[in-house]
Design a protein around this motif. Structure first.
Motif, PDB file in Angstrom:
ATOM      1  N   ASN A   1      26.522  41.774  38.511  1.00 46.76           N
ATOM      2  CA  ASN A   1      26.140  43.159  37.660  1.00 46.76           C
ATOM      3  C   ASN A   1      26.920  43.318  36.526  1.00 46.76           C
ATOM      4  O   ASN A   1      27.773  43.852  36.394  1.00 46.76           O
ATOM      5  N   PRO A   2      26.680  43.002  34.955  1.00 49.48           N
ATOM      6  CA  PRO A   2      27.704  43.304  34.144  1.00 49.48           C
ATOM      7  C   PRO A   2      27.548  44.472  33.713  1.00 49.48           C
ATOM      8  O   PRO A   2      28.379  45.938  33.725  1.00 49.48           O
ATOM      9  N   ALA A   3      26.170  45.493  34.233  1.00 51.93           N
ATOM     10  CA  ALA A   3      26.752  46.627  33.359  1.00 51.93           C
ATOM     11  C   ALA A   3      27.413  47.778  34.621  1.00 51.93           C
ATOM     12  O   ALA A   3      27.923  48.706  34.038  1.00 51.93           O
ATOM     13  N   HIS A   4      28.201  46.910  35.740  1.00 52.78           N
ATOM     14  CA  HIS A   4      29.212  47.526  36.567  1.00 52.78           C
ATOM     15  C   HIS A   4      30.432  47.451  36.245  1.00 52.78           C
ATOM     16  O   HIS A   4      31.353  47.994  36.793  1.00 52.78           O
ATOM     17  N   ILE A   5      30.497  46.791  35.054  1.00 50.65           N
ATOM     18  CA  ILE A   5      32.480  46.131  34.341  1.00 50.65           C
ATOM     19  C   ILE A   5      32.619  47.853  33.925  1.00 50.65           C
ATOM     20  O   ILE A   5      32.505  48.501  33.640  1.00 50.65           O
ATOM     21  N   GLU A   6      34.213  48.391  35.132  1.00 47.42           N
ATOM     22  CA  GLU A   6      35.236  48.509  34.850  1.00 47.42           C
ATOM     23  C   GLU A   6      36.681  47.916  34.699  1.00 47.42           C
ATOM     24  O   GLU A   6      36.875  47.131  35.209  1.00 47.42           O
ATOM     25  N   PRO A   7      37.192  48.507  33.878  1.00 45.27           N
ATOM     26  CA  PRO A   7      38.578  48.247  34.049  1.00 45.27           C
ATOM     27  C   PRO A   7      39.714  47.339  35.241  1.00 45.27           C
ATOM     28  O   PRO A   7      39.811  46.591  35.341  1.00 45.27           O
ATOM     29  N   VAL A   8      38.591  48.528  36.310  1.00 42.74           N
ATOM     30  CA  VAL A   8      39.887  48.175  37.798  1.00 42.74           C
ATOM     31  C   VAL A   8      39.485  47.111  37.878  1.00 42.74           C
ATOM     32  O   VAL A   8      40.356  46.048  38.410  1.00 42.74           O
ATOM     33  N   TYR A   9      38.278  46.530  37.776  1.00 41.19           N
ATOM     34  CA  TYR A   9      37.317  45.292  38.149  1.00 41.19           C
ATOM     35  C   TYR A   9      38.186  44.025  37.374  1.00 41.19           C
ATOM     36  O   TYR A   9      38.415  43.084  37.633  1.00 41.19           O
ATOM     37  N   ILE A  10      38.401  44.510  35.854  1.00 34.05           N
ATOM     38  CA  ILE A  10      38.486  43.139  35.561  1.00 34.05           C
ATOM     39  C   ILE A  10      40.329  43.314  35.523  1.00 34.05           C
ATOM     40  O   ILE A  10      40.895  41.998  35.801  1.00 34.05           O
ATOM     41  N   ALA A  11      40.890  44.329  35.578  1.00 33.33           N
ATOM     42  CA  ALA A  11      42.591  43.940  35.778  1.00 33.33           C
ATOM     43  C   ALA A  11      42.445  43.187  37.331  1.00 33.33           C
ATOM     44  O   ALA A  11      43.264  42.748  37.894  1.00 33.33           O
ATOM     45  N   GLN A  12      41.433  43.948  38.541  1.00 33.34           N
ATOM     46  CA  GLN A  12      41.360  43.091  39.550  1.00 33.34           C
ATOM     47  C   GLN A  12      41.027  41.341  39.583  1.00 33.34           C
ATOM     48  O   GLN A  12      41.430  40.438  40.268  1.00 33.34           O
ATOM     49  N   ALA A  13      40.542  41.195  38.695  1.00 35.28           N
ATOM     50  CA  ALA A  13      40.192  39.698  39.249  1.00 35.28           C
ATOM     51  C   ALA A  13      40.939  39.278  37.962  1.00 35.28           C
ATOM     52  O   ALA A  13      41.329  37.954  38.978  1.00 35.28           O
ATOM     53  N   ALA A  14      41.824  39.583  37.566  1.00 36.01           N
ATOM     54  CA  ALA A  14      42.744  38.820  36.356  1.00 36.01           C
ATOM     55  C   ALA A  14      44.312  38.466  37.542  1.00 36.01           C
ATOM     56  O   ALA A  14      44.579  37.582  37.171  1.00 36.01           O
TER      57      ALA A  14
END
Length: 318
Positions: free
Chosen positions: A217-230
Protein backbone atom coordinates in the motif's frame (compact mmCIF):
# COMPACT_ATOMS: atom_id res chain seq x y z
CA UNK A 1 23.56 35.04 41.95
CA UNK A 2 26.96 33.32 41.87
CA UNK A 3 26.73 30.00 40.06
CA UNK A 4 28.59 26.89 41.13
CA UNK A 5 29.36 23.72 39.25
CA UNK A 6 26.54 22.08 41.19
CA UNK A 7 23.95 24.49 39.77
CA UNK A 8 21.51 23.04 37.24
CA UNK A 9 19.19 24.45 34.63
CA UNK A 10 16.04 23.04 33.09
CA UNK A 11 15.76 22.61 29.32
CA UNK A 12 12.38 22.02 27.66
CA UNK A 13 11.89 20.72 24.14
CA UNK A 14 8.27 21.51 23.26
CA UNK A 15 6.79 19.58 20.34
CA UNK A 16 3.39 19.12 18.79
CA UNK A 17 3.05 15.59 20.15
CA UNK A 18 5.22 15.54 23.26
CA UNK A 19 7.44 17.71 25.38
CA UNK A 20 10.73 16.58 26.87
CA UNK A 21 12.26 18.24 29.90
CA UNK A 22 15.73 17.70 31.30
CA UNK A 23 17.99 18.69 34.16
CA UNK A 24 21.28 19.87 32.66
CA UNK A 25 24.56 20.79 34.32
CA UNK A 26 27.04 23.43 33.17
CA UNK A 27 29.01 20.85 31.19
CA UNK A 28 26.00 20.10 29.04
CA UNK A 29 25.23 16.73 30.60
CA UNK A 30 21.60 15.71 30.96
CA UNK A 31 21.26 14.30 34.47
CA UNK A 32 17.57 13.47 34.22
CA UNK A 33 14.85 13.81 31.61
CA UNK A 34 11.17 13.05 31.24
CA UNK A 35 8.58 13.02 28.50
CA UNK A 36 4.98 14.23 28.71
CA UNK A 37 2.24 14.59 26.08
CA UNK A 38 2.01 18.23 25.03
CA UNK A 39 -1.73 18.20 24.22
CA UNK A 40 -1.08 20.74 21.47
CA UNK A 41 -4.63 20.49 20.12
CA UNK A 42 -6.08 21.67 23.44
CA UNK A 43 -6.37 25.17 24.92
CA UNK A 44 -3.15 26.92 25.93
CA UNK A 45 -3.94 26.43 29.62
CA UNK A 46 -3.78 22.67 29.09
CA UNK A 47 -0.40 22.91 27.34
CA UNK A 48 0.94 25.17 30.09
CA UNK A 49 -0.25 22.67 32.68
CA UNK A 50 1.68 19.90 30.90
CA UNK A 51 4.81 22.04 30.84
CA UNK A 52 4.34 22.74 34.53
CA UNK A 53 3.99 19.06 35.37
CA UNK A 54 7.16 18.20 33.45
CA UNK A 55 9.15 20.98 35.13
CA UNK A 56 7.92 20.00 38.59
CA UNK A 57 8.88 16.40 37.91
CA UNK A 58 12.37 17.48 36.86
CA UNK A 59 12.72 19.65 39.96
CA UNK A 60 11.80 16.67 42.11
CA UNK A 61 14.91 14.92 40.75
CA UNK A 62 17.32 17.79 41.38
CA UNK A 63 18.51 16.24 44.69
CA UNK A 64 18.77 19.63 46.38
CA UNK A 65 20.82 21.32 43.65
CA UNK A 66 20.04 24.95 42.87
CA UNK A 67 18.10 25.46 39.64
CA UNK A 68 19.13 28.79 38.17
CA UNK A 69 16.90 29.08 35.10
CA UNK A 70 14.57 27.52 32.55
CA UNK A 71 15.05 27.47 28.78
CA UNK A 72 12.43 26.30 26.31
CA UNK A 73 12.52 25.64 22.59
CA UNK A 74 9.13 26.18 20.96
CA UNK A 75 7.80 25.75 17.43
CA UNK A 76 7.04 28.99 15.63
CA UNK A 77 8.72 32.38 15.54
CA UNK A 78 9.79 33.72 18.93
CA UNK A 79 10.40 37.43 19.46
CA UNK A 80 12.79 39.08 21.90
CA UNK A 81 10.14 39.14 24.63
CA UNK A 82 9.48 35.40 24.45
CA UNK A 83 6.19 35.72 22.55
CA UNK A 84 5.44 32.75 20.26
CA UNK A 85 3.98 33.46 16.82
CA UNK A 86 2.63 31.05 14.23
CA UNK A 87 3.43 27.76 15.98
CA UNK A 88 2.41 24.87 13.69
CA UNK A 89 0.28 22.07 15.15
CA UNK A 90 -0.78 24.10 18.22
CA UNK A 91 -4.46 25.03 18.39
CA UNK A 92 -4.26 27.91 20.87
CA UNK A 93 -0.67 29.10 21.20
CA UNK A 94 -0.66 32.05 18.80
CA UNK A 95 0.72 35.14 20.55
CA UNK A 96 1.28 33.45 23.90
CA UNK A 97 3.81 35.28 26.09
CA UNK A 98 5.52 32.03 27.01
CA UNK A 99 8.42 33.58 28.92
CA UNK A 100 6.09 35.61 31.16
CA UNK A 101 3.82 32.63 31.76
CA UNK A 102 6.68 30.38 32.88
CA UNK A 103 8.34 33.09 34.99
CA UNK A 104 5.02 33.55 36.76
CA UNK A 105 4.70 29.81 37.34
CA UNK A 106 8.21 29.17 38.65
CA UNK A 107 9.75 32.50 39.73
CA UNK A 108 12.92 31.70 37.78
CA UNK A 109 14.61 33.42 34.82
CA UNK A 110 13.19 32.00 31.58
CA UNK A 111 14.44 32.20 27.99
CA UNK A 112 12.39 31.10 24.99
CA UNK A 113 13.71 30.34 21.52
CA UNK A 114 12.50 28.75 18.30
CA UNK A 115 13.05 24.99 18.52
CA UNK A 116 15.33 24.74 15.47
CA UNK A 117 17.41 27.66 16.76
CA UNK A 118 17.69 25.90 20.11
CA UNK A 119 18.98 22.74 18.42
CA UNK A 120 21.51 24.85 16.50
CA UNK A 121 22.71 26.33 19.79
CA UNK A 122 23.08 22.82 21.21
CA UNK A 123 25.23 21.64 18.29
CA UNK A 124 27.31 24.82 18.60
CA UNK A 125 27.99 24.42 22.31
CA UNK A 126 28.04 20.67 22.77
CA UNK A 127 27.97 18.91 19.39
CA UNK A 128 29.30 18.88 15.84
CA UNK A 129 29.53 22.66 15.71
CA UNK A 130 32.02 23.09 18.55
CA UNK A 131 35.04 23.52 16.19
CA UNK A 132 33.09 25.85 13.88
CA UNK A 133 32.23 29.41 14.94
CA UNK A 134 29.99 29.92 11.89
CA UNK A 135 27.67 27.36 10.34
CA UNK A 136 24.24 26.62 8.94
CA UNK A 137 22.22 24.09 10.93
CA UNK A 138 19.39 22.14 9.34
CA UNK A 139 16.81 19.79 10.83
CA UNK A 140 15.44 17.50 8.12
CA UNK A 141 12.47 15.55 9.41
CA UNK A 142 8.74 16.25 9.45
CA UNK A 143 9.62 19.60 7.91
CA UNK A 144 12.86 21.40 7.14
CA UNK A 145 13.95 23.76 9.89
CA UNK A 146 17.16 25.63 10.40
CA UNK A 147 19.32 27.96 12.41
CA UNK A 148 22.29 30.16 11.57
CA UNK A 149 25.25 30.35 13.95
CA UNK A 150 27.54 33.36 13.52
CA UNK A 151 30.52 33.86 15.82
CA UNK A 152 29.11 31.06 18.04
CA UNK A 153 25.82 32.90 18.56
CA UNK A 154 22.43 32.32 17.00
CA UNK A 155 21.47 34.82 14.32
CA UNK A 156 17.80 35.57 14.96
CA UNK A 157 17.10 38.52 12.66
CA UNK A 158 15.14 41.62 13.72
CA UNK A 159 11.99 39.70 14.70
CA UNK A 160 13.38 36.24 15.52
CA UNK A 161 12.43 34.73 12.17
CA UNK A 162 15.86 34.11 10.65
CA UNK A 163 16.86 30.60 9.60
CA UNK A 164 13.57 29.43 8.02
CA UNK A 165 15.50 27.26 5.60
CA UNK A 166 12.49 25.11 4.71
CA UNK A 167 10.74 27.96 2.93
CA UNK A 168 13.45 28.84 0.46
CA UNK A 169 11.88 28.52 -2.97
CA UNK A 170 13.71 26.30 -5.45
CA UNK A 171 10.96 26.53 -8.10
CA UNK A 172 8.35 29.30 -8.06
CA UNK A 173 6.01 27.08 -10.08
CA UNK A 174 6.64 24.06 -7.85
CA UNK A 175 4.25 22.17 -5.59
CA UNK A 176 2.23 24.07 -2.98
CA UNK A 177 3.68 24.27 0.51
CA UNK A 178 1.79 24.35 3.78
CA UNK A 179 3.12 27.88 4.36
CA UNK A 180 1.01 29.17 1.44
CA UNK A 181 3.83 29.55 -1.06
CA UNK A 182 4.95 27.20 -3.84
CA UNK A 183 8.16 25.36 -4.55
CA UNK A 184 9.61 25.58 -1.03
CA UNK A 185 12.28 22.99 -0.31
CA UNK A 186 10.03 21.63 2.45
CA UNK A 187 7.36 20.92 -0.17
CA UNK A 188 9.83 18.55 -1.84
CA UNK A 189 11.68 16.85 1.02
CA UNK A 190 9.62 17.34 4.20
CA UNK A 191 8.44 14.00 5.55
CA UNK A 192 4.82 14.19 4.37
CA UNK A 193 5.66 15.65 0.98
CA UNK A 194 8.52 13.22 0.38
CA UNK A 195 6.25 10.29 1.19
CA UNK A 196 3.53 11.54 -1.17
CA UNK A 197 5.92 12.13 -4.05
CA UNK A 198 7.52 8.73 -3.52
CA UNK A 199 4.11 7.02 -3.51
CA UNK A 200 3.25 8.66 -6.85
CA UNK A 201 6.51 7.51 -8.42
CA UNK A 202 6.24 4.02 -6.96
CA UNK A 203 3.04 3.35 -8.90
CA UNK A 204 5.17 3.24 -12.05
CA UNK A 205 7.83 0.90 -10.60
CA UNK A 206 7.76 -2.89 -10.44
CA UNK A 207 9.48 -5.11 -7.91
CA UNK A 208 10.49 -2.48 -5.39
CA UNK A 209 11.42 -3.65 -1.89
CA UNK A 210 9.74 -0.49 -0.61
CA UNK A 211 6.33 -1.70 -1.73
CA UNK A 212 6.88 -4.95 0.19
CA UNK A 213 7.81 -3.02 3.36
CA UNK A 214 4.52 -1.09 3.28
CA UNK A 215 2.41 -4.19 2.69
CA UNK A 216 1.70 -3.29 -0.92
CA UNK A 217 0.00 0.00 0.00
CA UNK A 218 1.85 3.15 -1.19
CA UNK A 219 -0.29 5.25 1.16
CA UNK A 220 1.69 3.79 4.07
CA UNK A 221 5.06 5.04 2.81
CA UNK A 222 7.18 6.94 5.32
CA UNK A 223 10.84 8.04 5.10
CA UNK A 224 11.88 5.33 7.54
CA UNK A 225 10.69 2.67 5.07
CA UNK A 226 12.34 4.45 2.14
CA UNK A 227 15.62 4.45 4.08
CA UNK A 228 15.25 0.79 5.05
CA UNK A 229 14.57 -0.25 1.48
CA UNK A 230 17.51 1.83 0.21
CA UNK A 231 19.86 0.26 2.72
CA UNK A 232 18.62 -3.19 1.68
CA UNK A 233 19.70 -2.47 -1.87
CA UNK A 234 16.49 -1.12 -3.43
CA UNK A 235 17.66 1.08 -6.32
CA UNK A 236 14.38 3.02 -6.55
CA UNK A 237 14.45 4.04 -2.86
CA UNK A 238 18.10 4.98 -3.04
CA UNK A 239 17.37 7.15 -6.07
CA UNK A 240 14.51 8.88 -4.20
CA UNK A 241 16.73 9.81 -1.26
CA UNK A 242 19.63 10.91 -3.44
CA UNK A 243 17.25 13.20 -5.33
CA UNK A 244 15.92 14.58 -2.04
CA UNK A 245 19.45 15.22 -0.77
CA UNK A 246 20.32 16.91 -4.04
CA UNK A 247 17.29 19.22 -3.82
CA UNK A 248 18.10 20.08 -0.20
CA UNK A 249 21.64 20.94 -1.28
CA UNK A 250 20.25 23.48 -3.77
CA UNK A 251 18.54 25.36 -0.93
CA UNK A 252 21.53 25.11 1.39
CA UNK A 253 23.84 26.40 -1.32
CA UNK A 254 21.65 29.50 -1.66
CA UNK A 255 21.87 30.21 2.07
CA UNK A 256 25.61 29.57 2.22
CA UNK A 257 26.17 31.96 -0.67
CA UNK A 258 24.02 34.61 0.99
CA UNK A 259 25.62 34.29 4.43
CA UNK A 260 29.19 33.50 3.28
CA UNK A 261 29.19 30.18 5.16
CA UNK A 262 31.31 27.09 4.51
CA UNK A 263 29.86 24.55 6.97
CA UNK A 264 26.41 22.95 7.13
CA UNK A 265 25.42 20.60 9.95
CA UNK A 266 22.46 18.34 9.18
CA UNK A 267 20.25 16.67 11.77
CA UNK A 268 16.81 15.11 11.87
CA UNK A 269 15.52 11.64 11.12
CA UNK A 270 15.66 11.71 7.33
CA UNK A 271 19.29 12.82 7.31
CA UNK A 272 20.25 9.59 9.08
CA UNK A 273 19.14 7.44 6.15
CA UNK A 274 22.72 6.69 5.09
CA UNK A 275 26.05 8.18 4.09
CA UNK A 276 24.91 8.26 0.47
CA UNK A 277 22.32 10.90 1.41
CA UNK A 278 24.89 13.14 3.10
CA UNK A 279 27.16 12.66 0.08
CA UNK A 280 24.35 13.79 -2.21
CA UNK A 281 23.74 16.90 -0.10
CA UNK A 282 27.43 17.80 -0.08
CA UNK A 283 27.82 17.27 -3.83
CA UNK A 284 24.80 19.45 -4.51
CA UNK A 285 25.94 22.20 -2.14
CA UNK A 286 29.36 22.28 -3.80
CA UNK A 287 27.71 22.60 -7.21
CA UNK A 288 25.54 25.52 -6.07
CA UNK A 289 27.95 27.69 -4.10
CA UNK A 290 30.33 30.14 -5.71
CA UNK A 291 33.50 28.56 -7.05
CA UNK A 292 35.92 30.20 -4.54
CA UNK A 293 33.93 28.61 -1.68
CA UNK A 294 33.90 25.05 -3.00
CA UNK A 295 37.21 23.72 -1.63
CA UNK A 296 36.19 24.65 1.93
CA UNK A 297 32.62 23.30 1.90
CA UNK A 298 31.84 20.80 4.65
CA UNK A 299 28.53 19.01 5.24
CA UNK A 300 28.53 17.25 8.61
CA UNK A 301 26.03 15.08 10.49
CA UNK A 302 24.70 16.47 13.76
CA UNK A 303 25.91 14.66 16.87
CA UNK A 304 23.28 15.22 19.54
CA UNK A 305 20.28 13.45 18.04
CA UNK A 306 17.12 13.60 20.12
CA UNK A 307 18.91 15.40 22.96
CA UNK A 308 19.55 18.54 20.90
CA UNK A 309 16.27 20.18 21.89
CA UNK A 310 16.80 19.83 25.63
CA UNK A 311 20.48 20.81 25.47
CA UNK A 312 19.78 23.81 23.24
CA UNK A 313 17.02 25.04 25.51
CA UNK A 314 19.28 24.58 28.51
CA UNK A 315 22.03 26.46 26.67
CA UNK A 316 19.79 29.54 26.61
CA UNK A 317 20.20 29.93 30.38
CA UNK A 318 23.56 28.30 31.05
Amino acid sequence: MTRTNADLVIGIDLGGTSLKTGLVNRDGKILYQNKFPSHATEKRAVVLKQIGLSVEDAMDHADGATITGIGIGSPGMVDDEGVVKGPPNFADFEGIHLRAELERMFSLPVRVENDANAAAIAESRFGAGKPHPDFLFVIWGTGVGGGIILNRKIFRGPTGGAGEIGHICIDYEGPPCNCGSRGCIEAYVGQRYLSQRTAEKLRKVEGSRLLELVGGNPAHIEPVYIAQAANEGDAFSREVLIEAGTLLGVALGAVMNTMDLRVSIIGGGVSAAGDFVMDAIKKSVQEHVLKPSRPDIRVLPAKLGNNAGILGAAGLVL
